[in-house]
Structures are given as C-alpha cells and as structure tokens.
Write a protein that holds these residues in place. Structure first.
Motif, PDB file in Angstrom:
ATOM      1  N   LEU A   1     -10.601  10.040   4.529  1.00 54.42           N
ATOM      2  CA  LEU A   1      -9.659  10.121   3.402  1.00 54.42           C
ATOM      3  C   LEU A   1     -10.396  10.396   2.099  1.00 54.42           C
ATOM      4  CD1 LEU A   1      -7.344   7.114   4.326  1.00 54.42           C
ATOM      5  CD2 LEU A   1      -6.737   9.535   4.362  1.00 54.42           C
TER       6      LEU A   1
ATOM      7  N   ALA B   1      -1.689   1.055  10.218  1.00 51.56           N
ATOM      8  CA  ALA B   1      -2.869   1.892  10.419  1.00 51.56           C
ATOM      9  C   ALA B   1      -3.618   1.400  11.651  1.00 51.56           C
ATOM     10  CB  ALA B   1      -3.801   1.823   9.201  1.00 51.56           C
TER      11      ALA B   1
ATOM     12  N   ASN C   1      -4.246  10.724  -5.261  1.00 50.87           N
ATOM     13  CA  ASN C   1      -3.389  10.993  -4.094  1.00 50.87           C
ATOM     14  C   ASN C   1      -2.626   9.721  -3.746  1.00 50.87           C
ATOM     15  OD1 ASN C   1      -4.594   9.696  -1.383  1.00 50.87           O
ATOM     16  ND2 ASN C   1      -6.302  10.230  -2.719  1.00 50.87           N
ATOM     17  N   ALA C   2      -1.710   9.822  -2.787  1.00 52.22           N
ATOM     18  CA  ALA C   2      -0.958   8.629  -2.376  1.00 52.22           C
ATOM     19  C   ALA C   2      -1.021   8.456  -0.861  1.00 52.22           C
ATOM     20  CB  ALA C   2       0.491   8.726  -2.853  1.00 52.22           C
TER      21      ALA C   2
ATOM     22  N   ILE D   1      10.255  -8.875  -4.190  1.00 50.62           N
ATOM     23  CA  ILE D   1       9.421  -9.703  -3.305  1.00 50.62           C
ATOM     24  C   ILE D   1       8.421 -10.466  -4.174  1.00 50.62           C
ATOM     25  CG2 ILE D   1       7.665  -9.621  -1.481  1.00 50.62           C
ATOM     26  CD1 ILE D   1       9.157  -7.043  -0.477  1.00 50.62           C
TER      27      ILE D   1
ATOM     28  N   GLU E   1       6.902  10.139   3.037  1.00 55.47           N
ATOM     29  CA  GLU E   1       6.525   8.723   3.130  1.00 55.47           C
ATOM     30  C   GLU E   1       6.405   8.172   1.700  1.00 55.47           C
ATOM     31  OE1 GLU E   1       3.500   7.692   6.050  1.00 55.47           O
ATOM     32  OE2 GLU E   1       2.687   6.210   4.663  1.00 55.47           O
TER      33      GLU E   1
ATOM     34  N   LEU F   1      12.297  -0.348 -11.865  1.00 56.09           N
ATOM     35  CA  LEU F   1      11.378  -0.146 -10.745  1.00 56.09           C
ATOM     36  C   LEU F   1      10.430  -1.326 -10.672  1.00 56.09           C
ATOM     37  CD1 LEU F   1      10.025   1.885  -8.659  1.00 56.09           C
ATOM     38  CD2 LEU F   1       8.506   2.489 -10.546  1.00 56.09           C
ATOM     39  N   ILE F   2      10.287  -1.886  -9.474  1.00 54.62           N
ATOM     40  CA  ILE F   2       9.290  -2.939  -9.271  1.00 54.62           C
ATOM     41  C   ILE F   2       8.010  -2.206  -8.867  1.00 54.62           C
ATOM     42  CG2 ILE F   2       8.847  -5.161  -8.115  1.00 54.62           C
ATOM     43  CD1 ILE F   2      11.687  -4.887  -9.335  1.00 54.62           C
ATOM     44  N   LEU F   3       6.948  -2.426  -9.622  1.00 55.71           N
ATOM     45  CA  LEU F   3       5.718  -1.667  -9.376  1.00 55.71           C
ATOM     46  C   LEU F   3       4.619  -2.560  -8.808  1.00 55.71           C
ATOM     47  CD1 LEU F   3       4.554   1.228  -9.859  1.00 55.71           C
ATOM     48  CD2 LEU F   3       3.647   0.374 -12.015  1.00 55.71           C
TER      49      LEU F   3
ATOM     50  N   ALA G   1       4.148  -4.981  -1.807  1.00 56.80           N
ATOM     51  CA  ALA G   1       4.657  -3.688  -1.328  1.00 56.80           C
ATOM     52  C   ALA G   1       4.487  -3.530   0.176  1.00 56.80           C
ATOM     53  CB  ALA G   1       3.932  -2.548  -2.043  1.00 56.80           C
TER      54      ALA G   1
ATOM     55  N   SER H   1       0.590   3.174  -5.427  1.00 50.99           N
ATOM     56  CA  SER H   1      -0.149   4.014  -4.468  1.00 50.99           C
ATOM     57  C   SER H   1       0.764   4.670  -3.448  1.00 50.99           C
ATOM     58  CB  SER H   1      -1.240   3.190  -3.766  1.00 50.99           C
ATOM     59  OG  SER H   1      -0.666   2.182  -2.964  1.00 50.99           O
TER      60      SER H   1
ATOM     61  N   GLN I   1       7.315  -0.720   3.069  1.00 50.48           N
ATOM     62  CA  GLN I   1       7.262   0.394   4.035  1.00 50.48           C
ATOM     63  C   GLN I   1       6.566  -0.024   5.331  1.00 50.48           C
ATOM     64  OE1 GLN I   1       5.235   3.944   3.762  1.00 50.48           O
ATOM     65  NE2 GLN I   1       3.249   3.112   3.209  1.00 50.48           N
TER      66      GLN I   1
END
Ligand code: FAD
Length: 336
Positions: free
Chosen positions: A226, A128, A234-235, A177, A332, A47-49, A120, A53, A124
């Motif tokens: 939020l 916003a 939370n995410a 990336i 999501e 996993l690329i972290l 990241a 979040s 996705q």
C-alpha cells in the motif's frame, strides 16, 4: 467543548483535501455530546468524524463536523480464557491493536495498521487478512441522535456484513458511537488462512506463530503493497469487491480463464482490483489523480487534486468496469 467556524479539514482527511467545514465541534465527554445532539436533532447536515481515512470530500462541508475526543482503553472483565476490552471512539485503531498484541490477547492482530479510529471500525466492519472486526466485537455503545437516548448494541444487533453494518443503513446519520467493547482470547487462536500470510509463514511451524508474529507480518505485507500515507493521500480501497451470481462469473470466465474468485454462500466475490486492472487503470494517472502502481484499488491524490477530480476519476473507473464486465462497482469510501 471547542467550536471553530470555517475550519479547514486538510489535516483531518487522508486524501489531504483542503476543504472547510462551516462548524467544527470538539466534544470532550458524554455530557457535552448530549448537548450537541440537541443541536443536530432534526438537522441533516452533520458528520461524525474519526480520522477521515474513509471519506472523500468533494466540496466544502456546509454543516457541523463533530469530533468526539475521548481516548481511553479499559479492561472490563478477564477470565481464564478471554478478556473484554473497551476502547473509546477516538482511540487510534492501531494503538488498540498494538495494546492487545503486547498483552498477548488474540483477535485483532490481522487488522494491524488499518488507519482510523475505534469508533469508525464497526461502521464499515473493517476487515483485512481474513478477519473482520465483527468477529471480535461484543457490543457497541453510543447515542441515538433522534431520541438522544444512550444505547448498547450487541454484535447481533449491528447487522454486520462485508464492509457494512446497521450504522451505514438503518442508523445512518442517527447514531454516535462512543465506545466499542471487544472479546479477545487469552488462548492462542490464530488465522493465517489468507494467501499472503500463508506464504509469509510457509517455513514456520503453526505452533510457533504468535499474535505478535502476525502483527509483524501484516505490517510488513501492508507496507510493501500500500502507498505510504505520508507521501500519497488516499483512502485505502476505493471500491468494494463485488459479489456476483454464477451467471455473471461464468460469462466473464469464458473470456478470462484467469479470473480469481471466492465463493460466499450463493455468490462469488471477485477482486475489484483485478477488474480495474483489466480495464487498463492499474497505475494510470490523469493529472493529479491516479491508481497506485502496485494496487489498482487505491486511488491516489498525487498532490493538488480536488475531491471532485478524484470523484471524476473514480467514476471513469466505474464506467470502464461496467462497460467491459457489466458489473457495477460500489464505493467503499464515503463520498461527501
Ligand atoms: C491506507 C489505507 C488503508 C486502509 N485499509 C483498510 C483495510 O485494510 N480494511 C478496511 O476495512 N479499511 C481500510 N481502510 C479504510 C479506513 O481505514 C477504515 O474505514 C477506518 O475504519 C476509517 O476510520 P476513520 O476513523 O478514519 O473514519 P472516518 O473516515 O472519519 O469515517 C468513516 C465513517 O464512519 C463514521 N464514523 C466515524 N466515527 C464515528 C463514530 N464515533 N460514530 C458514528 N460514526 C462514525 C463517519 O461518519 C463516516 O461515515 C484503509 C484506509 C487507508 C487510508
């Protein structure tokens, strides 16, 4: 390169889940990255972290987590009207936004205060307040894992769509990336079309609004809506807003004339938060997990929840929305 075994990810995921990874690799430059690519070629448990979040860990990770640590921001090219800015994958997203706004470059200000890293952001296609990052991406650099080759993907190659890109599909688990380049405007170009921003600036002449004003507005609005990450794990939005055909929309509108929607091509986007709220889940809490009282789309870890509890709660929401509206909500958040 630093390698850690049985390493806790508690401080590397915003749900604050105390899961462990079998191996944690900190990679400091592209040469080290090429070495680690050889290790993971052919493996599927890696996993690329970024900042974790947008991830929910439901159990320990029996594989390799890779953290690419480069953090530079560089101006590649400047013309009279615009500027090309490159940022390494590990740059904190909001630091880049702040940097651009301070220099009066336009394009990122609506995306202020989104948690996470630059690397990241294209995955996705973060968005916003009426803007998606794909609007300003020029190209994405990185390594294709299967071949080990370095690649530059121009915006057109990235298959950007709503919270979606090539990195979640064709290149899933096959691309790291390393850097993203953005084309920002030196001329004033603002987007205050989103309702909250329209309200915020209702008494201000549009000519007077700057990137810095928009950043300030977005930060204020986000903070009022939020949950504070320092208090509640939370995410962000747990589900995507569904896009439905006209037949589904009309069926729901028969019973709910207040249904909000937004037309996109031949589909209608409905706020997932509205659907969740109508199912009685706004502010609902079961044990250590619940939705945020002000925003039903955000699922919160109230303390000691496990990833599995959070996933079960999300599944309850999915089931309720499906039973009531015949709509299948999509996550999501990436579930691992
Ligand atoms: C309070 C809150 C508010 C949020 N608001 C928004 C919002 O308004 N809009 C929005 O779009 N999102 C929002 N999010 C979601 C999240 O901030 C974004 O998805 C962000 O881009 C995730 O960044 P990250 O570094 O934490 O990625 P991670 O969660 O670490 O990873 C996410 C995905 O990207 C992959 N990835 C990460 N880095 C790389 C890399 N270098 N190369 C290849 N793949 C990589 C991971 O493998 C994983 O699949 C919010 C989250 C929170 C907690």
């Amino acid at each position: 390169m630093n390698v850690y075994k049985d390493y806790s990810l508690k401080h590397f995921n915003t749900f604050n889940l105390d899961v462990k990874t079998k191996y944690y690799y900190e990679v400091f430059d592209e040469n080290e990255l090429k070495d680690i690519i050889k290790v993971i070629q052919g493996a599927n448990n890696f996993l690329i972290l970024g900042s974790g979040s947008n991830i929910l860990f439901t159990k320990d990770f029996d594989g390799i987590v890779i953290k690419y640590k480069r953090n530079d921001i560089e101006i590649l090219h400047e013309s009279e009207n615009d500027v090309l800015i490159s940022a390494d994958a590990n740059v904190i997203w909001d630091d880049l936004v702040n940097y651009a706004v301070n220099k009066n470059y336009y394009g990122l200000e609506n995306l202020s205060l989104i948690p996470g890293t630059v690397g990241a952001a294209p995955v996705q296609n973060i968005g916003a307040y009426g803007v998606e990052v794909s609007n300003v991406i020029e190209f994405v650099e990185g390594y294709k894992i299967s071949s080990g080759e370095k690649k530059i993907l121009y915006k057109e190659d990235c298959a950007f769509a709503y919270r979606d890109s090539i990195f979640k599909n064709e290149f899933k688990n096959n691309f790291i990336i390393t850097r993203v380049t953005f084309r920002l405007s030196k001329e004033k170009k603002i987007n205050v079309s989103y309702r909250d921003l329209q309200n915020y600036f209702k008494d201000v002449s549009i000519n007077l609004i700057t990137a810095s004003d928009i950043r300030e507005a977005v930060i204020k609005i986000r903070k009022s809506k939020l949950p504070d990450l320092a208090l509640f794990g939370n995410a962000g939005s747990f589900f995507k807003n569904p896009e439905v055909p006209i037949t589904t929309l009309e069926l729901i509108r028969k019973d709910y004339t207040d249904l909000p929607f937004h037309k996109i091509n031949d589909k209608y986007k409905i706020p997932a938060a509205w659907l969740i709220e109508k199912c009685g889940f706004k502010g609902k809490r079961i044990g250590n997990v619940g939705t945020y009282e002000k925003q039903a789309l955000v699922i919160i870890n109230y303390g000691n929840a496990t990833g599995e509890e959070i996933k079960n709660f999300a599944d309850e929401i999915k089931k309720a929305v499906y039973n009531k509206f015949n709509i299948n909500l999509e996550y999501e958040v990436m579930i691992i």
